[in-house]
Scaffold this motif. Structure first.
Motif, PDB file in Angstrom:
ATOM      1  N   GLN A   1      45.078  51.459  56.262  1.00  0.00           N
ATOM      2  CA  GLN A   1      45.610  51.981  54.999  1.00  0.00           C
ATOM      3  C   GLN A   1      46.079  50.845  54.104  1.00  0.00           C
ATOM      4  O   GLN A   1      45.873  50.872  52.875  1.00  0.00           O
ATOM      5  CB  GLN A   1      46.769  52.959  55.264  1.00  0.00           C
ATOM      6  N   ALA A   2      46.688  49.819  54.710  1.00  0.00           N
ATOM      7  CA  ALA A   2      47.135  48.658  53.935  1.00  0.00           C
ATOM      8  C   ALA A   2      45.950  47.913  53.329  1.00  0.00           C
ATOM      9  O   ALA A   2      46.004  47.451  52.185  1.00  0.00           O
ATOM     10  CB  ALA A   2      47.955  47.721  54.820  1.00  0.00           C
ATOM     11  N   VAL A   3      44.857  47.801  54.085  1.00  0.00           N
ATOM     12  CA  VAL A   3      43.652  47.134  53.582  1.00  0.00           C
ATOM     13  C   VAL A   3      43.071  47.920  52.413  1.00  0.00           C
ATOM     14  O   VAL A   3      42.731  47.352  51.364  1.00  0.00           O
ATOM     15  CB  VAL A   3      42.601  46.984  54.704  1.00  0.00           C
ATOM     16  N   ALA A   4      42.951  49.237  52.579  1.00  0.00           N
ATOM     17  CA  ALA A   4      42.406  50.070  51.506  1.00  0.00           C
ATOM     18  C   ALA A   4      43.292  49.996  50.267  1.00  0.00           C
ATOM     19  O   ALA A   4      42.798  49.892  49.136  1.00  0.00           O
ATOM     20  CB  ALA A   4      42.277  51.518  51.975  1.00  0.00           C
ATOM     21  N   GLY A   5      44.618  50.032  50.478  1.00  0.00           N
ATOM     22  CA  GLY A   5      45.546  49.958  49.360  1.00  0.00           C
ATOM     23  C   GLY A   5      45.506  48.633  48.636  1.00  0.00           C
ATOM     24  O   GLY A   5      45.704  48.563  47.411  1.00  0.00           O
ATOM     25  N   SER A   6      45.240  47.552  49.381  1.00  0.00           N
ATOM     26  CA  SER A   6      45.220  46.215  48.781  1.00  0.00           C
ATOM     27  C   SER A   6      44.032  45.999  47.861  1.00  0.00           C
ATOM     28  O   SER A   6      44.011  45.050  47.066  1.00  0.00           O
ATOM     29  CB  SER A   6      45.208  45.137  49.875  1.00  0.00           C
ATOM     30  N   CYS A   7      43.030  46.875  47.947  1.00  0.00           N
ATOM     31  CA  CYS A   7      41.831  46.719  47.118  1.00  0.00           C
ATOM     32  C   CYS A   7      42.126  46.895  45.636  1.00  0.00           C
ATOM     33  O   CYS A   7      41.300  46.549  44.785  1.00  0.00           O
ATOM     34  CB  CYS A   7      40.736  47.687  47.567  1.00  0.00           C
ATOM     35  N   ASP A   8      43.304  47.429  45.317  1.00  0.00           N
ATOM     36  CA  ASP A   8      43.716  47.555  43.921  1.00  0.00           C
ATOM     37  C   ASP A   8      44.577  46.382  43.467  1.00  0.00           C
ATOM     38  O   ASP A   8      44.947  46.290  42.297  1.00  0.00           O
ATOM     39  CB  ASP A   8      44.507  48.863  43.721  1.00  0.00           C
ATOM     40  N   ASP A   9      44.907  45.475  44.399  1.00  0.00           N
ATOM     41  CA  ASP A   9      45.747  44.323  44.079  1.00  0.00           C
ATOM     42  C   ASP A   9      44.925  43.197  43.457  1.00  0.00           C
ATOM     43  O   ASP A   9      43.685  43.207  43.493  1.00  0.00           O
ATOM     44  CB  ASP A   9      46.453  43.807  45.338  1.00  0.00           C
TER      45      ASP A   9
END
Length: 451
Positions: A332-340
């Motif tokens: 989930q952290a990896v998927a969320g970081s794709c917007d960073d």
């Protein structure tokens, strides 16, 4: 009262002095005894390294000393969190173990995340065997289902709709579960299992380890008789050489398993979502969390998914819930970081790009070695145009060197030779996923080697 304090203070001083003497004695213990002990550990490492063992013998100060060629050789610690030890000769005596694919390269990124991916489990949680009894894979945690589905959708590297998700203790267990599910139980002969050479070195071992009557390793797919039933393993990008793959045999009696452990945007351009009957993935190479031992399979056929689940049920009665919850948090952290501004995949891509640039520069300085070339393609996920950046370098020894693994070992570089992958001994596989200190030392040493 003052006398008591004085006596206590003197007692503490004497105690401290005695402890310091003990520490000094341990530190300067008999050198031959220590060397012998570390030598035994080093010998164990050499025996196991062909099977992908990560043992490097971290002990006391984080180093192992092994007797080799009547000289003391220091092995670079691949399991410590600190910097590499200072070696008086500038690193020439350090053994660099790049045989296994331990993904310690990713530690730096995850340290920066701090508490963001920390998981705290109370003692009463995750006691039951069961997770979701309505699911084909009844020990699969719903949180992990959500995380996997989200990540594949964000990256665009696999179709999840219409698939059954099966979790395993790493993709190795899932591979064995798939063989069990796909092999006819009452056949007169074991099912043939093939893969195009160079194939992943553990395939033959895992296929035949239990000497099952259900299946047997049948070698290079290029040499297989198409008239017999078979299971073909398609690893893409391929381990060890990094190229994208399609099935080779193309017989009408074949069943395919697609191992997509490296189909992530730090290693290869994502061209389209993979859409195969059985697709295997793992957190060890996608995020670097090999120690969690979590893999997953996307399976189109419900009955195959049920048989794979049965295998894991019999084999280990499910998969650790603690590992699943941790993997879910990380994915989930990896998927969320794709917007960073810099996502996990951006960071990982830049590290791999830099390392491949350095190893090519090192190889270009000598005529002893060569590396494969990859044509650039445009990644649908990142928009970048680049060639493959494999997790392993498929190095070839040119000229008169016939056994590249032995040749590099003499120069204190441990690799895995081509014979383990079904090809010539002139090739070796080198891990690109080690820590920065190891990789820097390797790229400095490689061009200095002379035949």
């Amino acid at each position: 009262m003052a006398d008591s304090v004085f006596v206590l203070r003197n007692f503490l001083v004497v105690s401290l002095a005695m402890n310091m003497c003990l520490i000094w004695k341990i530190s300067y213990d008999d050198e031959e005894t220590l060397t012998s002990k570390w030598s035994s550990w080093g010998n164990l490492q050499q025996k196991l390294h062909h099977h992908g063992s990560c043992i490097t013998g971290e002990k006391n100060n984080g180093r192992v000393e092994e007797a080799q060629d009547n000289k003391r050789t220091e092995i670079l610690p691949t399991t410590s969190f600190g910097a590499a030890p200072v070696v008086p000769d500038g690193g020439e005596s350090v053994v660099i173990n790049l045989d296994h694919g331990d993904p310690t390269m990713y530690e730096t990124f995850w340290k920066q995340k701090g508490e963001e991916t920390t998981v705290v489990t109370s003692g009463w949680q995750h006691i039951s065997y069961f997770s979701d009894i309505k699911n084909v894979c009844w020990f699969l945690e719903p949180e992990l289902v959500s995380a996997i589905t989200r990540l594949h959708k964000v990256v665009g590297n696999a179709i999840t709709e219409g698939r059954h998700l099966v979790v395993g203790t790493g993709s190795s267990q899932l591979y064995q579960a798939a063989l069990f599910a796909l092999s006819p139980p009452n056949a007169s002969q074991p099912m043939n299992v093939v893969s195009a050479a160079p194939f992943y070195s553990s395939y033959p071992l895992m296929t035949d380890y239990l000497k099952s009557g259900l299946h047997k390793w049948a070698g290079d797919a290029h040499q297989f008789n198409k008239e017999k039933p078979y299971i073909e393993l398609v690893t893409s990008p391929n381990n060890p050489d990094g190229f994208t793959r399609q099935d080779v045999v193309k017989g009408h009696k074949g069943i395919l398993i697609h191992d997509l452990a490296y189909y992530w945007p730090q290693y290869t351009p994502i061209l389209s979502p993979a859409n195969y009957d059985i697709m295997l993935f793992t957190v060890s190479k996608s995020t670097g969390h090999a120690g969690s031992r979590i893999g997953w399979a996307l399976v189109k056929d419900r009955e195959v998914a049920k048989k794979m689940t049965t295998f894991i049920e019999i084999n280990t009665i499910g998969v650790s819930k603690d590992s699943q919850i941790r993997a879910a948090k990380i994915l989930q952290a990896v998927a969320g970081s794709c917007d960073d501004d810099e996502s996990f995949f951006d960071y990982s891509y830049k590290v791999m790009e830099k390392r491949w640039k350095k190893i090519r520069e090192a190889v270009d300085k000598t005529e002893l070695f060569s590396l494969p070339e990859f044509s650039p393609e445009t990644c649908a996920f990142s928009g970048r145009s680049f060639g493959q950046l494999p997790a392993f370098a498929w190095l070839k020894c040119e000229g008169e060197v016939e056994d590249c693994e032995s040749f590099l070992r003499k120069n204190k570089i441990y690799t895995r030779g081509g014979k383990h992958f079904g090809v010539s001994t002139k090739f070796v596989r080198i891990s690109m996923l080690c820590r920065d200190t190891e990789f820097a030392l390797f790229t400095e040493r490689l061009p200095a080697i002379i035949s």
